[in-house]
Write a protein that holds these residues in place. Structure first.
Motif, PDB file in Angstrom:
ATOM      1  N   TRP A 110       5.380   6.129   9.109  1.00  0.00           N
ATOM      2  CA  TRP A 110       6.476   5.293   9.401  1.00  0.00           C
ATOM      3  C   TRP A 110       6.389   4.509  10.616  1.00  0.00           C
ATOM      4  O   TRP A 110       5.546   4.928  11.454  1.00  0.00           O
ATOM      5  CB  TRP A 110       7.859   6.296   8.995  1.00  0.00           C
ATOM      6  N   VAL A 111       7.216   3.472  10.891  1.00  0.00           N
ATOM      7  CA  VAL A 111       7.016   2.774  12.154  1.00  0.00           C
ATOM      8  C   VAL A 111       8.471   2.560  12.624  1.00  0.00           C
ATOM      9  O   VAL A 111       9.388   2.598  12.086  1.00  0.00           O
ATOM     10  CB  VAL A 111       6.308   1.415  11.829  1.00  0.00           C
ATOM     11  N   GLN A 112       8.343   2.475  13.965  1.00  0.00           N
ATOM     12  CA  GLN A 112       9.670   2.348  14.705  1.00  0.00           C
ATOM     13  C   GLN A 112       9.503   1.031  15.644  1.00  0.00           C
ATOM     14  O   GLN A 112       8.482   0.970  16.349  1.00  0.00           O
ATOM     15  CB  GLN A 112       9.938   3.468  15.992  1.00  0.00           C
ATOM     16  N   LEU A 113      10.564   0.152  15.755  1.00  0.00           N
ATOM     17  CA  LEU A 113      10.488  -0.968  16.728  1.00  0.00           C
ATOM     18  C   LEU A 113      11.739  -0.737  17.570  1.00  0.00           C
ATOM     19  O   LEU A 113      12.758  -0.520  17.068  1.00  0.00           O
ATOM     20  CB  LEU A 113      10.889  -2.231  15.751  1.00  0.00           C
ATOM     21  N   TRP A 127      10.907   1.417   9.728  1.00  0.00           N
ATOM     22  CA  TRP A 127      10.071   0.883   8.504  1.00  0.00           C
ATOM     23  C   TRP A 127       9.508   2.169   7.935  1.00  0.00           C
ATOM     24  O   TRP A 127       8.693   3.093   8.763  1.00  0.00           O
ATOM     25  CB  TRP A 127       8.920  -0.140   8.707  1.00  0.00           C
ATOM     26  N   PRO A 128       9.413   2.241   6.663  1.00  0.00           N
ATOM     27  CA  PRO A 128       9.036   3.753   6.081  1.00  0.00           C
ATOM     28  C   PRO A 128       7.360   3.822   5.931  1.00  0.00           C
ATOM     29  O   PRO A 128       6.800   4.602   5.710  1.00  0.00           O
ATOM     30  CB  PRO A 128       9.507   4.086   4.648  1.00  0.00           C
ATOM     31  N   ASP A 129       6.564   2.606   5.850  1.00  0.00           N
ATOM     32  CA  ASP A 129       5.409   2.595   5.507  1.00  0.00           C
ATOM     33  C   ASP A 129       4.524   1.612   6.246  1.00  0.00           C
ATOM     34  O   ASP A 129       4.446   0.382   5.834  1.00  0.00           O
ATOM     35  CB  ASP A 129       5.280   2.491   3.995  1.00  0.00           C
ATOM     36  N   ALA A 130       3.866   2.104   7.280  1.00  0.00           N
ATOM     37  CA  ALA A 130       3.059   1.190   7.919  1.00  0.00           C
ATOM     38  C   ALA A 130       1.754   0.474   7.243  1.00  0.00           C
ATOM     39  O   ALA A 130       1.596  -0.556   7.400  1.00  0.00           O
ATOM     40  CB  ALA A 130       2.218   1.982   9.163  1.00  0.00           C
ATOM     41  N   SER A 131       1.361   1.113   6.262  1.00  0.00           N
ATOM     42  CA  SER A 131       0.422   0.278   5.429  1.00  0.00           C
ATOM     43  C   SER A 131       0.777  -0.810   4.575  1.00  0.00           C
ATOM     44  O   SER A 131       0.043  -1.686   4.088  1.00  0.00           O
ATOM     45  CB  SER A 131      -0.039   1.448   4.202  1.00  0.00           C
ATOM     46  N   THR A 132       2.195  -1.171   4.723  1.00  0.00           N
ATOM     47  CA  THR A 132       2.388  -2.431   3.998  1.00  0.00           C
ATOM     48  C   THR A 132       2.478  -3.268   4.993  1.00  0.00           C
ATOM     49  O   THR A 132       3.058  -4.647   4.793  1.00  0.00           O
ATOM     50  CB  THR A 132       3.917  -2.194   3.441  1.00  0.00           C
ATOM     51  N   THR A 155       9.791  12.940   9.762  1.00  0.00           N
ATOM     52  CA  THR A 155       9.997  11.609   8.969  1.00  0.00           C
ATOM     53  C   THR A 155      11.403  11.360   9.239  1.00  0.00           C
ATOM     54  O   THR A 155      12.357  12.173   9.441  1.00  0.00           O
ATOM     55  CB  THR A 155       9.581  11.683   7.684  1.00  0.00           C
ATOM     56  N   LEU A 156      11.740  10.033   9.303  1.00  0.00           N
ATOM     57  CA  LEU A 156      13.123   9.516   9.179  1.00  0.00           C
ATOM     58  C   LEU A 156      13.466   9.443   7.718  1.00  0.00           C
ATOM     59  O   LEU A 156      14.543   9.086   7.604  1.00  0.00           O
ATOM     60  CB  LEU A 156      13.009   8.429   9.758  1.00  0.00           C
ATOM     61  N   TYR A 157      12.585   9.468   7.003  1.00  0.00           N
ATOM     62  CA  TYR A 157      12.974   9.041   5.280  1.00  0.00           C
ATOM     63  C   TYR A 157      12.785  10.636   4.736  1.00  0.00           C
ATOM     64  O   TYR A 157      11.854  10.999   4.320  1.00  0.00           O
ATOM     65  CB  TYR A 157      11.906   8.158   4.974  1.00  0.00           C
TER      66      TYR A 157
END
Length: 165
Positions: A110-113, A127-132, A155-157
């Motif tokens: 997952w990703v944080q901004l 965002w749950p999936d950095a691969s996207t 995880t946040l999810y």
């Protein structure tokens, strides 16, 4: 099975954050995140309510309030992470000093901004999936390192259980 004596919260109803310039804060949240202005009550101090789905963000203006605490924040999921990232860069609101970088990736994927609103409130976009994400965005991301044990799988999810929690 007897009911627990503890009551569980079901969802966040709203988050309230400080505004320095109410109109600038309203523009920030409506233009960057698509929030909608709602009728707001008359309180002792100016307040504006914004809707995000079935939840709300409340902006308040008080002359006697010091600057927003540096690390208090609200976190939002969005439908287009890269569009928000691009707009935040364009607006110059990324916050590299928040938690070690404005765009961070966790080993679990997952990703944080992190960005700041016009009053200095910290806003986290998840965002749950950095691969996207595009290779360009990934190249700008700072990986969270030294994540071991439970921290490496944090995880946040989470899946929702059978009773909606």
């Amino acid at each position: 099975m007897p009911k627990s004596r503890w009551v569980r919260a079901r969802r966040i109803n709203h988050v309230s954050v400080h505004a320095v310039d109410m109109e600038a804060s309203i523009r920030f949240y409506t233009e960057l995140f698509g929030m909608e202005r709602l009728p707001s009550p008359d309180f002792e101090h100016p307040v504006e309510w914004l809707r995000l789905g079935d939840q709300q963000l409340h902006l308040f203006l008080r002359e006697d309030t010091k600057a927003a605490p540096a690390f208090h924040h609200l976190a939002l999921d969005v439908d287009d992470f890269e569009a928000v990232y691009a707009k935040a860069k364009e607006l110059g609101v990324l916050s590299a000093d928040a938690f070690g970088g404005s765009l961070r990736g966790h080993p679990a994927g997952w990703v944080q901004l992190y960005l700041r609103d016009p009053a200095g409130n910290l806003v986290e976009v998840d965002w749950p999936d950095a691969s996207t994400l595009s290779p360009e965005t990934l190249a700008e991301m700072t990986p969270l390192v030294d994540q071991e044990g439970d921290a490496a799988v944090a995880t946040l999810y989470h899946a929702v259980d059978g009773d909606g929690v």
